[in-house]
Structure formats: C-alpha cells, structure tokens
Design a protein around this motif. Structure first.
Motif, PDB file in Angstrom:
ATOM      1  N   LEU A  75       0.839  -1.174   0.000  1.00 21.67           N
ATOM      2  CA  LEU A  75       0.000   0.000   0.000  1.00 21.67           C
ATOM      3  C   LEU A  75       0.885   1.237   0.000  1.00 21.67           C
ATOM      4  CD1 LEU A  75      -2.568  -0.994   2.745  1.00 21.67           C
ATOM      5  CD2 LEU A  75      -2.992  -0.917   0.314  1.00 21.67           C
ATOM      6  N   PRO A  76       0.659   2.237  -0.712  1.00 21.07           N
ATOM      7  CA  PRO A  76      -0.145   2.335  -1.918  1.00 21.07           C
ATOM      8  C   PRO A  76       0.656   1.833  -3.122  1.00 21.07           C
ATOM      9  CG  PRO A  76       0.769   4.468  -1.449  1.00 21.07           C
ATOM     10  CD  PRO A  76       1.241   3.531  -0.356  1.00 21.07           C
ATOM     11  N   SER A  77      -0.045   1.549  -4.213  1.00 25.04           N
ATOM     12  CA  SER A  77       0.652   1.158  -5.444  1.00 25.04           C
ATOM     13  C   SER A  77      -0.266   1.373  -6.626  1.00 25.04           C
ATOM     14  CB  SER A  77       1.076  -0.311  -5.377  1.00 25.04           C
ATOM     15  OG  SER A  77      -0.043  -1.159  -5.573  1.00 25.04           O
ATOM     16  N   GLY A  78       0.301   1.269  -7.805  1.00 23.28           N
ATOM     17  CA  GLY A  78      -0.485   1.393  -9.027  1.00 23.28           C
ATOM     18  C   GLY A  78      -1.529   0.301  -9.145  1.00 23.28           C
ATOM     19  N   THR A  79      -1.208  -0.849  -8.577  1.00 24.24           N
ATOM     20  CA  THR A  79      -2.170  -1.950  -8.601  1.00 24.24           C
ATOM     21  C   THR A  79      -3.442  -1.549  -7.886  1.00 24.24           C
ATOM     22  OG1 THR A  79      -0.388  -3.569  -8.636  1.00 24.24           O
ATOM     23  CG2 THR A  79      -2.548  -4.357  -7.922  1.00 24.24           C
ATOM     24  N   PHE A  80      -3.302  -0.882  -6.762  1.00 24.64           N
ATOM     25  CA  PHE A  80      -4.489  -0.491  -6.006  1.00 24.64           C
ATOM     26  C   PHE A  80      -5.256   0.611  -6.715  1.00 24.64           C
ATOM     27  CE2 PHE A  80      -2.030  -2.688  -2.825  1.00 24.64           C
ATOM     28  CZ  PHE A  80      -2.987  -3.600  -2.398  1.00 24.64           C
ATOM     29  N   SER A  81      -4.569   1.477  -7.412  1.00 20.21           N
ATOM     30  CA  SER A  81      -5.268   2.497  -8.204  1.00 20.21           C
ATOM     31  C   SER A  81      -6.137   1.821  -9.251  1.00 20.21           C
ATOM     32  CB  SER A  81      -4.276   3.423  -8.900  1.00 20.21           C
ATOM     33  OG  SER A  81      -3.526   4.136  -7.951  1.00 20.21           O
ATOM     34  N   THR A  82      -5.569   0.826  -9.930  1.00 18.90           N
ATOM     35  CA  THR A  82      -6.315   0.092 -10.948  1.00 18.90           C
ATOM     36  C   THR A  82      -7.497  -0.634 -10.327  1.00 18.90           C
ATOM     37  OG1 THR A  82      -4.309  -0.203 -12.247  1.00 18.90           O
ATOM     38  CG2 THR A  82      -6.147  -1.688 -12.736  1.00 18.90           C
ATOM     39  N   ALA A  83      -7.261  -1.327  -9.213  1.00 15.00           N
ATOM     40  CA  ALA A  83      -8.342  -2.061  -8.535  1.00 15.00           C
ATOM     41  C   ALA A  83      -9.422  -1.101  -8.041  1.00 15.00           C
ATOM     42  CB  ALA A  83      -7.777  -2.881  -7.382  1.00 15.00           C
ATOM     43  N   ASP A  84      -9.017   0.031  -7.492  1.00 18.99           N
ATOM     44  CA  ASP A  84      -9.991   1.021  -7.019  1.00 18.99           C
ATOM     45  C   ASP A  84     -10.878   1.510  -8.163  1.00 18.99           C
ATOM     46  OD1 ASP A  84      -9.045   0.816  -4.429  1.00 18.99           O
ATOM     47  OD2 ASP A  84      -7.787   2.624  -4.562  1.00 18.99           O
ATOM     48  N   HIS A  85     -10.262   1.793  -9.312  1.00 18.50           N
ATOM     49  CA  HIS A  85     -11.040   2.247 -10.471  1.00 18.50           C
ATOM     50  C   HIS A  85     -11.976   1.142 -10.957  1.00 18.50           C
ATOM     51  CE1 HIS A  85      -9.299   6.181 -10.976  1.00 18.50           C
ATOM     52  NE2 HIS A  85      -8.081   5.667 -10.883  1.00 18.50           N
ATOM     53  N   ALA A  86     -11.495  -0.101 -10.942  1.00 15.32           N
ATOM     54  CA  ALA A  86     -12.341  -1.218 -11.365  1.00 15.32           C
ATOM     55  C   ALA A  86     -13.539  -1.368 -10.438  1.00 15.32           C
ATOM     56  CB  ALA A  86     -11.525  -2.514 -11.396  1.00 15.32           C
ATOM     57  N   LEU A  87     -13.310  -1.249  -9.142  1.00 15.69           N
ATOM     58  CA  LEU A  87     -14.412  -1.350  -8.180  1.00 15.69           C
ATOM     59  C   LEU A  87     -15.406  -0.210  -8.373  1.00 15.69           C
ATOM     60  CD1 LEU A  87     -12.430  -2.454  -4.999  1.00 15.69           C
ATOM     61  CD2 LEU A  87     -14.159  -3.816  -6.209  1.00 15.69           C
ATOM     62  N   GLU A  88     -14.886   0.993  -8.599  1.00 13.73           N
ATOM     63  CA  GLU A  88     -15.766   2.146  -8.836  1.00 13.73           C
ATOM     64  C   GLU A  88     -16.609   1.957 -10.090  1.00 13.73           C
ATOM     65  OE1 GLU A  88     -13.457   5.744  -8.913  1.00 13.73           O
ATOM     66  OE2 GLU A  88     -12.633   5.352  -6.914  1.00 13.73           O
ATOM     67  N   ALA A  89     -16.034   1.276 -11.090  1.00 15.15           N
ATOM     68  CA  ALA A  89     -16.745   1.027 -12.344  1.00 15.15           C
ATOM     69  C   ALA A  89     -17.611  -0.233 -12.258  1.00 15.15           C
ATOM     70  CB  ALA A  89     -15.748   0.894 -13.488  1.00 15.15           C
ATOM     71  N   ARG A  90     -17.718  -0.781 -11.063  1.00 19.36           N
ATOM     72  CA  ARG A  90     -18.502  -1.992 -10.808  1.00 19.36           C
ATOM     73  C   ARG A  90     -18.003  -3.194 -11.601  1.00 19.36           C
ATOM     74  NH1 ARG A  90     -22.981  -0.800  -7.670  1.00 19.36           N
ATOM     75  NH2 ARG A  90     -23.529   1.400  -7.611  1.00 19.36           N
ATOM     76  N   ARG A  91     -16.696  -3.244 -11.807  1.00 18.96           N
ATOM     77  CA  ARG A  91     -16.055  -4.401 -12.435  1.00 18.96           C
ATOM     78  C   ARG A  91     -15.660  -5.353 -11.329  1.00 18.96           C
ATOM     79  NH1 ARG A  91     -14.840  -3.906 -18.014  1.00 18.96           N
ATOM     80  NH2 ARG A  91     -14.432  -6.081 -17.605  1.00 18.96           N
ATOM     81  N   GLU A  92     -15.614  -6.639 -11.638  1.00 20.01           N
ATOM     82  CA  GLU A  92     -15.255  -7.609 -10.612  1.00 20.01           C
ATOM     83  C   GLU A  92     -13.754  -7.580 -10.358  1.00 20.01           C
ATOM     84  OE1 GLU A  92     -16.421 -11.984  -9.082  1.00 20.01           O
ATOM     85  OE2 GLU A  92     -16.366 -11.712 -11.246  1.00 20.01           O
ATOM     86  N   VAL A  93     -13.401  -7.518  -9.084  1.00 21.03           N
ATOM     87  CA  VAL A  93     -12.012  -7.581  -8.640  1.00 21.03           C
ATOM     88  C   VAL A  93     -11.918  -8.780  -7.714  1.00 21.03           C
ATOM     89  CG1 VAL A  93     -10.197  -6.419  -7.319  1.00 21.03           C
ATOM     90  CG2 VAL A  93     -11.682  -5.089  -8.836  1.00 21.03           C
ATOM     91  N   LEU A  94     -10.924  -9.630  -7.926  1.00 18.76           N
ATOM     92  CA  LEU A  94     -10.726 -10.807  -7.100  1.00 18.76           C
ATOM     93  C   LEU A  94      -9.548 -10.570  -6.174  1.00 18.76           C
ATOM     94  CD1 LEU A  94     -10.951 -13.493  -9.941  1.00 18.76           C
ATOM     95  CD2 LEU A  94     -12.816 -12.529  -8.586  1.00 18.76           C
ATOM     96  N   ALA A  95      -9.625 -11.105  -4.957  1.00 20.10           N
ATOM     97  CA  ALA A  95      -8.526 -10.939  -4.001  1.00 20.10           C
ATOM     98  C   ALA A  95      -8.429 -12.182  -3.125  1.00 20.10           C
ATOM     99  CB  ALA A  95      -8.751  -9.707  -3.133  1.00 20.10           C
TER     100      ALA A  95
END
Length: 133
Positions: free
Chosen positions: A1-21
């Motif tokens: 934390l923080p990283s570019g990966t989390f920026s991408t995941a955050d945007h995906a979640l905001e766009a209601r895209r599925e994120v797996l963890a």
C-alpha cells in the motif's frame, strides 16, 4: 500500500467491475492490501473452486461455456494448466507442482512442440503466444 495496482483495482471497483482478491492472515502486514480490497467489495478467493467459478463466470477459464464459444480449449495436463494460469520458470513450476524437474522439462518440451506453451524471453513458459513485452 499504496501502489499502481491499487489504483487500478480502485477504479475497477468504482466502475462496478469484478475484482478478485486472496485474503491473507490478519496478522500479516503483507495481507493488508488484499484485505483492504475485500473490505471495499472485491470478491474473496478462498479456494481453487472459488477461483474457477469466478473465472468461468467471466469467460476467462478455458473450457468454460463462454471461453468455448470463443475457441478456448481446456488444458488437461497440470503443467499446461499451471503455465496458462501463471507463466513461470521450469524450476518454479516443478516446486509449485511438487514434480521432478526432469518430468516438468519433458512435459514443457512436448507442450512447446505442440504450440500449446511458449518460452518467453525471460526464460519463463506460458500461454502459446509469447507476450509482446
């Protein structure tokens, strides 16, 4: 934390895209990122079945109905399945599958001859086409 990966995941979640963890231990500092993603709405993957279900639902699993419609094929060899999921070196693959390195190299050579896996410039093997990078 923080990283570019989390920026991408955050945007995906905001766009209601599925994120797996994959959740980690609550006692591990290294798990803070994935655990944060789960709190934010990412789908927790706690078993191979969870992962298979999530990938099949999105059409990313070879052999799933959606992937089959797109010309996907199902890998039956555990070496091929592992390499399609995550490109890796023969040594890493042998460790991950608890297999003899000679057997792993034999299977890789056969799969490579069939065009089912390819050797990448960095020495790893993966999906039949080499990545452009």
């Amino acid at each position: 934390l923080p990283s570019g990966t989390f920026s991408t995941a955050d945007h995906a979640l905001e766009a209601r895209r599925e994120v797996l963890a994959v959740p980690g231990s609550i006692f591990s500092v290294g798990s803070a990122g994935t655990d944060r993603l789960i709190r934010q709405g990412a789908t927790p993957i706690t078993s191979e079945d969870d992962l298979e279900d999530a990938l099949a639902a999105s059409g990313l699993l070879l052999g799933s109905p959606i992937a089959s419609q797109e010309g996907g094929r199902q890998a039956s060899d555990p070496v091929e399945r592992a390499l399609l999921a995550d490109p890796m070196s023969p040594d890493s693959l042998a460790r991950a599958l608890a297999m003899d390195i000679v057997e792993v190299l034999r299977r890789i050579a056969l799969l490579e001859a069939q065009g089912r896996v390819a050797r990448y410039p960095d020495g790893r093997y993966g999906a039949g086409r080499r990545p452009d990078r």
